[in-house]
Design a protein around this motif. Structure first.
Motif, PDB file in Angstrom:
ATOM      1  N   ASP A 156      13.667   9.802  11.100  1.00 16.82           N
ATOM      2  CA  ASP A 156      14.000   8.310  11.713  1.00 16.82           C
ATOM      3  C   ASP A 156      12.780   7.212  11.322  1.00 16.82           C
ATOM      4  O   ASP A 156      13.228   6.083  11.769  1.00 16.82           O
ATOM      5  CB  ASP A 156      14.415   8.474  13.197  1.00 16.82           C
ATOM      6  CG  ASP A 156      15.387   9.399  13.685  1.00 16.82           C
ATOM      7  OD1 ASP A 156      16.382   9.471  12.961  1.00 16.82           O
ATOM      8  OD2 ASP A 156      15.491   9.838  14.492  1.00 16.82           O
ATOM      9  N   LEU A 157      11.815   7.580  11.014  1.00 22.73           N
ATOM     10  CA  LEU A 157      10.754   6.527  11.140  1.00 22.73           C
ATOM     11  C   LEU A 157      10.854   6.147   9.510  1.00 22.73           C
ATOM     12  O   LEU A 157      11.371   6.774   8.622  1.00 22.73           O
ATOM     13  CB  LEU A 157       9.285   7.345  10.920  1.00 22.73           C
ATOM     14  CG  LEU A 157       8.776   7.515  12.310  1.00 22.73           C
ATOM     15  CD1 LEU A 157       9.784   8.348  13.302  1.00 22.73           C
ATOM     16  CD2 LEU A 157       7.440   8.053  12.367  1.00 22.73           C
ATOM     17  N   VAL A 158      10.232   5.014   9.180  1.00 22.89           N
ATOM     18  CA  VAL A 158       9.937   4.306   8.079  1.00 22.89           C
ATOM     19  C   VAL A 158       8.537   4.319   7.455  1.00 22.89           C
ATOM     20  O   VAL A 158       7.701   3.743   8.321  1.00 22.89           O
ATOM     21  CB  VAL A 158      10.616   2.946   7.834  1.00 22.89           C
ATOM     22  CG1 VAL A 158      10.432   2.376   6.631  1.00 22.89           C
ATOM     23  CG2 VAL A 158      11.954   2.810   8.349  1.00 22.89           C
ATOM     24  N   ARG A 159       8.075   4.653   6.500  1.00 22.55           N
ATOM     25  CA  ARG A 159       6.618   4.408   5.947  1.00 22.55           C
ATOM     26  C   ARG A 159       6.390   3.645   5.063  1.00 22.55           C
ATOM     27  O   ARG A 159       7.137   3.335   4.114  1.00 22.55           O
ATOM     28  CB  ARG A 159       6.124   5.851   5.398  1.00 22.55           C
ATOM     29  CG  ARG A 159       4.749   5.927   5.033  1.00 22.55           C
ATOM     30  CD  ARG A 159       4.260   7.275   5.700  1.00 22.55           C
ATOM     31  NE  ARG A 159       2.877   7.369   5.108  1.00 22.55           N
ATOM     32  CZ  ARG A 159       1.928   7.438   5.677  1.00 22.55           C
ATOM     33  NH1 ARG A 159       2.089   7.356   7.343  1.00 22.55           N
ATOM     34  NH2 ARG A 159       0.610   7.729   5.352  1.00 22.55           N
ATOM     35  N   ILE A 160       5.665   2.471   5.471  1.00 21.55           N
ATOM     36  CA  ILE A 160       5.609   1.151   4.608  1.00 21.55           C
ATOM     37  C   ILE A 160       4.133   0.995   4.735  1.00 21.55           C
ATOM     38  O   ILE A 160       3.327   1.093   5.793  1.00 21.55           O
ATOM     39  CB  ILE A 160       6.049  -0.189   5.554  1.00 21.55           C
ATOM     40  CG1 ILE A 160       7.561   0.029   5.356  1.00 21.55           C
ATOM     41  CG2 ILE A 160       5.746  -1.312   4.596  1.00 21.55           C
ATOM     42  CD1 ILE A 160       8.219  -0.801   6.572  1.00 21.55           C
ATOM     43  N   GLU A 161       3.369   0.829   3.274  1.00 17.63           N
ATOM     44  CA  GLU A 161       1.946   0.676   3.173  1.00 17.63           C
ATOM     45  C   GLU A 161       1.196   1.546   4.053  1.00 17.63           C
ATOM     46  O   GLU A 161       0.041   0.812   4.549  1.00 17.63           O
ATOM     47  CB  GLU A 161       1.844  -0.845   3.399  1.00 17.63           C
ATOM     48  CG  GLU A 161       2.505  -1.832   2.603  1.00 17.63           C
ATOM     49  CD  GLU A 161       2.432  -3.421   2.773  1.00 17.63           C
ATOM     50  OE1 GLU A 161       2.329  -3.752   4.044  1.00 17.63           O
ATOM     51  OE2 GLU A 161       2.372  -4.104   1.871  1.00 17.63           O
ATOM     52  N   GLY A 162       1.345   2.793   3.851  1.00 21.00           N
ATOM     53  CA  GLY A 162       0.543   3.677   4.718  1.00 21.00           C
ATOM     54  C   GLY A 162       0.801   3.740   6.246  1.00 21.00           C
ATOM     55  O   GLY A 162       0.132   4.563   6.916  1.00 21.00           O
ATOM     56  N   ASN A 163       1.723   3.092   6.794  1.00 19.75           N
ATOM     57  CA  ASN A 163       1.992   2.953   8.310  1.00 19.75           C
ATOM     58  C   ASN A 163       3.152   3.529   8.417  1.00 19.75           C
ATOM     59  O   ASN A 163       4.246   3.202   7.848  1.00 19.75           O
ATOM     60  CB  ASN A 163       1.922   1.644   8.903  1.00 19.75           C
ATOM     61  CG  ASN A 163       0.556   0.970   8.830  1.00 19.75           C
ATOM     62  OD1 ASN A 163      -0.152   1.528   9.261  1.00 19.75           O
ATOM     63  ND2 ASN A 163       0.414   0.031   8.214  1.00 19.75           N
ATOM     64  N   TRP A 164       3.366   4.331   9.593  1.00 21.36           N
ATOM     65  CA  TRP A 164       4.652   4.854  10.330  1.00 21.36           C
ATOM     66  C   TRP A 164       5.277   3.915  10.905  1.00 21.36           C
ATOM     67  O   TRP A 164       4.590   3.537  12.117  1.00 21.36           O
ATOM     68  CB  TRP A 164       4.529   6.077  10.692  1.00 21.36           C
ATOM     69  CG  TRP A 164       4.165   7.285  10.221  1.00 21.36           C
ATOM     70  CD1 TRP A 164       3.124   7.904   9.719  1.00 21.36           C
ATOM     71  CD2 TRP A 164       4.884   8.019   9.224  1.00 21.36           C
ATOM     72  NE1 TRP A 164       3.120   8.901   8.793  1.00 21.36           N
ATOM     73  CE2 TRP A 164       4.311   8.896   8.292  1.00 21.36           C
ATOM     74  CE3 TRP A 164       6.724   7.893   8.614  1.00 21.36           C
ATOM     75  CZ2 TRP A 164       5.059   9.833   7.514  1.00 21.36           C
ATOM     76  CZ3 TRP A 164       7.159   8.624   7.826  1.00 21.36           C
ATOM     77  CH2 TRP A 164       6.304   9.718   7.318  1.00 21.36           C
ATOM     78  N   TYR A 165       6.629   3.440  10.919  1.00 19.79           N
ATOM     79  CA  TYR A 165       7.210   2.484  11.633  1.00 19.79           C
ATOM     80  C   TYR A 165       8.190   3.082  12.594  1.00 19.79           C
ATOM     81  O   TYR A 165       9.088   3.859  11.944  1.00 19.79           O
ATOM     82  CB  TYR A 165       7.773   1.321  10.918  1.00 19.79           C
ATOM     83  CG  TYR A 165       7.069   0.635  10.417  1.00 19.79           C
ATOM     84  CD1 TYR A 165       6.906  -1.186  10.943  1.00 19.79           C
ATOM     85  CD2 TYR A 165       6.006   0.517   9.279  1.00 19.79           C
ATOM     86  CE1 TYR A 165       6.256  -1.979  10.630  1.00 19.79           C
ATOM     87  CE2 TYR A 165       5.224  -0.462   8.841  1.00 19.79           C
ATOM     88  CZ  TYR A 165       5.203  -1.610   9.626  1.00 19.79           C
ATOM     89  OH  TYR A 165       4.326  -2.401   9.113  1.00 19.79           O
TER      90      TYR A 165
END
Length: 100
Positions: free
Chosen positions: A17-26
């Motif tokens: 359910d998370l999104v990984r963007i530029e090394g961060n978990w959203y």
């Protein structure tokens, strides 16, 4: 996955359910622990995501400034760049432990 600060769970969701963007978990908004985050006046605009909303984390009686952020209104093209809608999803500062 959990986002934990000073022993307090700020968010919890399945990794799918998370999104990984530029090394961060959203984390999706529904994954945030009620009352764990309070809006911050800190301003920042990402050149491709848009204007960020910063949050401070509340752990007991202590408030940790600007430990999370989200992009409530994404710039055109941001969803296509990531491959998934992440409007309102919340990421955390490096001192917040994000792990399974």
């Amino acid at each position: 996955m959990k986002a934990v600060l000073a022993g307090t769970v700020l968010a919890e969701a399945d990794e799918a359910d998370l999104v990984r963007i530029e090394g961060n978990w959203y984390f999706p908004p529904a994954a945030i622990t009620p009352g764990a985050l309070v809006e911050s006046p800190t301003a920042y605009t990402c050149p491709w995501k848009g204007a960020a909303q910063y949050y401070s984390a509340r752990v007991g009686d202590e408030v940790f400034a600007d430990r999370a952020w989200a992009y409530p209104d994404l710039y055109p093209g941001a969803v296509e760049r990531v491959g998934r809608d992440f409007a309102g999803y919340v990421a955390f500062a490096p001192d917040v432990q994000v792990a399974p």
